[in-house]
Design a protein around this motif. Structure first.
Motif, PDB file in Angstrom:
ATOM      1  N   MET A 186       0.834  -1.202   0.000  1.00  0.00           N
ATOM      2  CA  MET A 186       0.000   0.000   0.000  1.00  0.00           C
ATOM      3  C   MET A 186       0.874   1.259   0.000  1.00  0.00           C
ATOM      4  O   MET A 186       1.978   1.273   0.545  1.00  0.00           O
ATOM      5  N   ARG A 187       0.333   2.320  -0.591  1.00  0.00           N
ATOM      6  CA  ARG A 187       1.062   3.578  -0.657  1.00  0.00           C
ATOM      7  C   ARG A 187       1.204   4.175   0.740  1.00  0.00           C
ATOM      8  O   ARG A 187       0.306   4.067   1.573  1.00  0.00           O
ATOM      9  N   GLY A 231      -3.531   1.877   4.155  1.00  0.00           N
ATOM     10  CA  GLY A 231      -2.322   1.675   4.936  1.00  0.00           C
ATOM     11  C   GLY A 231      -2.416   2.142   6.367  1.00  0.00           C
ATOM     12  O   GLY A 231      -1.554   1.788   7.195  1.00  0.00           O
ATOM     13  N   ILE A 232      -3.446   2.940   6.708  1.00  0.00           N
ATOM     14  CA  ILE A 232      -3.579   3.407   8.092  1.00  0.00           C
ATOM     15  C   ILE A 232      -4.797   2.794   8.783  1.00  0.00           C
ATOM     16  O   ILE A 232      -5.048   3.087   9.954  1.00  0.00           O
ATOM     17  N   LEU A 233      -5.539   1.950   8.077  1.00  0.00           N
ATOM     18  CA  LEU A 233      -6.681   1.270   8.680  1.00  0.00           C
ATOM     19  C   LEU A 233      -6.225  -0.026   9.343  1.00  0.00           C
ATOM     20  O   LEU A 233      -5.340  -0.713   8.833  1.00  0.00           O
ATOM     21  N   PRO A 234      -6.822  -0.406  10.462  1.00  0.00           N
ATOM     22  CA  PRO A 234      -6.448  -1.671  11.112  1.00  0.00           C
ATOM     23  C   PRO A 234      -6.944  -2.859  10.305  1.00  0.00           C
ATOM     24  O   PRO A 234      -7.913  -2.741   9.548  1.00  0.00           O
ATOM     25  N   PRO A 235      -6.300  -4.039  10.453  1.00  0.00           N
ATOM     26  CA  PRO A 235      -6.798  -5.235   9.752  1.00  0.00           C
ATOM     27  C   PRO A 235      -8.195  -5.606  10.249  1.00  0.00           C
ATOM     28  O   PRO A 235      -8.645  -5.157  11.307  1.00  0.00           O
ATOM     29  N   LEU A 236      -8.858  -6.423   9.464  1.00  0.00           N
ATOM     30  CA  LEU A 236     -10.189  -6.871   9.839  1.00  0.00           C
ATOM     31  C   LEU A 236     -10.139  -7.738  11.095  1.00  0.00           C
ATOM     32  O   LEU A 236      -9.232  -8.563  11.256  1.00  0.00           O
ATOM     33  N   GLU A 237     -11.104  -7.540  11.979  1.00  0.00           N
ATOM     34  CA  GLU A 237     -11.254  -8.438  13.116  1.00  0.00           C
ATOM     35  C   GLU A 237     -11.824  -9.775  12.620  1.00  0.00           C
ATOM     36  O   GLU A 237     -12.395  -9.843  11.533  1.00  0.00           O
ATOM     37  N   PRO A 238     -11.664 -10.854  13.413  1.00  0.00           N
ATOM     38  CA  PRO A 238     -12.123 -12.172  12.928  1.00  0.00           C
ATOM     39  C   PRO A 238     -13.572 -12.199  12.478  1.00  0.00           C
ATOM     40  O   PRO A 238     -13.891 -12.774  11.428  1.00  0.00           O
ATOM     41  N   LEU A 260     -10.099 -13.297   3.966  1.00  0.00           N
ATOM     42  CA  LEU A 260      -9.589 -11.939   3.801  1.00  0.00           C
ATOM     43  C   LEU A 260      -9.167 -11.355   5.148  1.00  0.00           C
ATOM     44  O   LEU A 260      -9.828 -11.569   6.175  1.00  0.00           O
ATOM     45  N   ARG A 261      -8.089 -10.596   5.147  1.00  0.00           N
ATOM     46  CA  ARG A 261      -7.626  -9.902   6.354  1.00  0.00           C
ATOM     47  C   ARG A 261      -7.517  -8.399   6.130  1.00  0.00           C
ATOM     48  O   ARG A 261      -7.622  -7.620   7.068  1.00  0.00           O
ATOM     49  N   ASN A 262      -7.273  -8.011   4.877  1.00  0.00           N
ATOM     50  CA  ASN A 262      -7.119  -6.597   4.570  1.00  0.00           C
ATOM     51  C   ASN A 262      -8.481  -5.976   4.260  1.00  0.00           C
ATOM     52  O   ASN A 262      -9.337  -6.612   3.641  1.00  0.00           O
ATOM     53  N   ARG A 263      -8.670  -4.762   4.700  1.00  0.00           N
ATOM     54  CA  ARG A 263      -9.900  -4.044   4.347  1.00  0.00           C
ATOM     55  C   ARG A 263      -9.879  -3.731   2.851  1.00  0.00           C
ATOM     56  O   ARG A 263      -8.871  -3.282   2.312  1.00  0.00           O
TER      57      ARG A 263
END
Length: 507
Positions: A186-187, A231-238, A260-263
């Protein structure tokens, strides 16, 4: 003799149990599929016939009838190939009828007998787990089905391997679940020079999951800033990862069956049609707003989208879901996305630039911005101007702070919100961020102090804020307070939140 095999039909991300009944009887030689099949299901006859020939089997010279119950539910897709083939094998005595009845099966058959990946295996696996059945699926979808913990999964590469497994001459190894890698491509915000105000607005939007509109001339960095948001968002919760993965599974977008783990960051083109954006088509598939669930929907050049398409966003922005109505059914998909939009101030893009004076100002800006309705503007929490970057800014070294530092602050602010909205002992289905809080809850958690309330009341009258706009100011102010770890919402937070409300020309 009638053999029965369980499979599923999809209604949104929900599954409906389908009973595939195969009968081989005397009479005129025929192969008939009934139960409201679409064209893809009707073509299953030829795929099953070809797969049987590849295995050295021939269909019995009798009347073969396949009924899919309930008969009033439309059967769509190619995943009915496998249950029809298994039912036919059971009716022919090749496979045990009782054992086959304990599984839910779905998969597409190739003419050489191999099994091809199909969409919707993850929700089908969860449905089979609830019904206390096993699941039979193509090997390519095995890791997707393996996320249903405690489920017996037979992930077969071909129809022959399934036959050998049930006869005991081959054992199919249980598949292992796979998860998507955290993206590192990510940028980074360190690549953005200048634009400190826009960076601040981007951090505020990320911290509270707020919608954001950036307005500025061409080349000012609006698209670049938007591309930095993942790049500044947290990963997805389970729980979020499971819900998002189910949507992408139904759409057929899960690569390798990986959770999927990335938003998601979806950026449809301005020529996107209404069904493509909100969902629909002949099979009512999820659209871009559902594929962006718990992620980001970026609409660049916002006024260039068709008016009808933009107006269709109004209800999902409020409710977090979209319902696609058909004559015989209603399909609902989750659509809790974060809208990030960018636009020029006018058609030429230089409305506020004195060195490139717009020859039709201010009429040009009023007409261009009026392509976006007031109600849609009102649903966007933060509006920020993105001025052109000067040559002096471009010559500066990269800033010391990048996405990693901002992401840490965003995660801390979201943790505060998650703790605030958590209900001990209750289901974890309520709001997670300030942007999701409704008016009644917002009054409890975002009530400002006396100076802040006085400022908000005065500003609401002067700026003619609607009730929706009033509450959205409170949401942003609550996020600003959370970013400073402040329990009360103060006048300073209200003032900054008000600075993000845009007064649209001509309105």
């Amino acid at each position: 003799m009638v053999a029965r095999v369980n499979t599923v039909a999809f209604q949104g991300i929900e599954v409906l149990n389908i009973d595939v009944q195969v009968q081989v009887s005397g009479g005129v030689v025929a192969f008939t599929v009934v139960g409201l099949p679409d064209k893809a299901v009707g073509e299953s006859r030829e795929r099953v016939r070809g797969a049987f020939q590849a295995l050295g089997l021939s269909l019995p010279p009798k009347r073969i009838t396949v009924n899919m119950a309930p008969a009033d539910v439309q059967k769509e897709g190619s995943h009915y190939d496998l249950p029809i083939a298994l039912g036919l094998l059971a009716a022919m005595g090749v496979l045990p009828v009782e054992e086959i009845a304990g599984y839910t099966a779905l998969g597409e058959l190739a003419l050489d007998g191999s099994l091809t990946a199909v969409a919707g295996v993850l929700p089908a696996a969860l449905g089979a787990l609830q019904q206390e059945r096993g699941l039979i699926c193509p090997a390519a979808c095995g890791s997707e089905a393996a996320w249903a913990k405690g489920l017996e999964v037979l992930a077969a590469p071909s129809l022959l391997s399934l036959i050998n497994h049930f006869k005991g001459t081959q054992v199919l190894a249980p598949p292992r679940p796979h998860m998507e890698e955290i993206s590192t491509s990510m940028r980074d915000l360190r690549d953005v020079k200048g634009q400190e105000t826009a960076k601040r607005a981007l951090e505020v939007a990320a911290s509270g999951n707020h919608n954001l509109l950036m307005v500025g001339p061409p080349g000012s960095g609006k698209s670049m800033l938007a591309s930095c948001l993942p790049g500044i968002l947290p990963p997805l919760e389970p729980r979020e990862a499971l819900e998002v993965s189910m949507i992408h599974s139904v759409a057929g977008h899960l690569q390798g069956g990986r959770m999927l783990r990335n938003r998601q960051f979806r950026e449809p083109h301005q020529g996107t049609s209404l069904p493509a954006l909100v969902g629909g088509g002949s099979r009512a598939k999820p659209g871009e707003i559902s594929l962006a669930h718990k992620g980001v929907l970026f609409l660049d050049e916002l006024p260039e989208f068709p008016r009808q398409v933009l107006e269709a966003l109004r209800q999902p922005l409020e409710t977090g879901r979209v319902t696609i109505a058909r004559a015989n059914s209603h399909v609902t998909y989750p659509a809790r996305f974060q809208l990030i939009a960018a636009m020029n101030p006018c058609r030429c893009g230089y409305l506020d630039d004195p060195s490139r004076a717009c020859s039709q100002a201010p009429k040009c800006g009023i007409q261009y911005q009026s392509r976006i309705s007031g109600p849609l503007f009102d649903r966007i929490d933060c509006h920020v101007d993105v001025p052109p970057v000067s040559a002096a800014d471009l010559s500066l070294p990269p800033p010391a702070e990048g996405s990693a530092e901002v992401a840490a602050r965003v995660a801390a602010a979201r943790a505060v919100q998650a703790e605030r909205f958590h209900v001990p002992g209750g289901e974890d289905t309520g709001p997670k961020t300030n942007a999701e809080a409704d008016g009644e809850l917002l009054e409890k958690v975002a009530s400002p102090d006396q100076p802040g309330r006085a400022l908000l009341t005065e500003a609401a009258e002067r700026m003619r804020l609607s009730a929706r706009g009033y509450h959205r100011v409170l949401r942003v102010a609550r996020t600003l307070a959370d970013m400073e770890a402040s329990t009360p919402v103060r006048r300073l937070h209200i003032a900054e939140a008000l600075s993000y409300r845009r007064i649209v020309p001509g309105r």
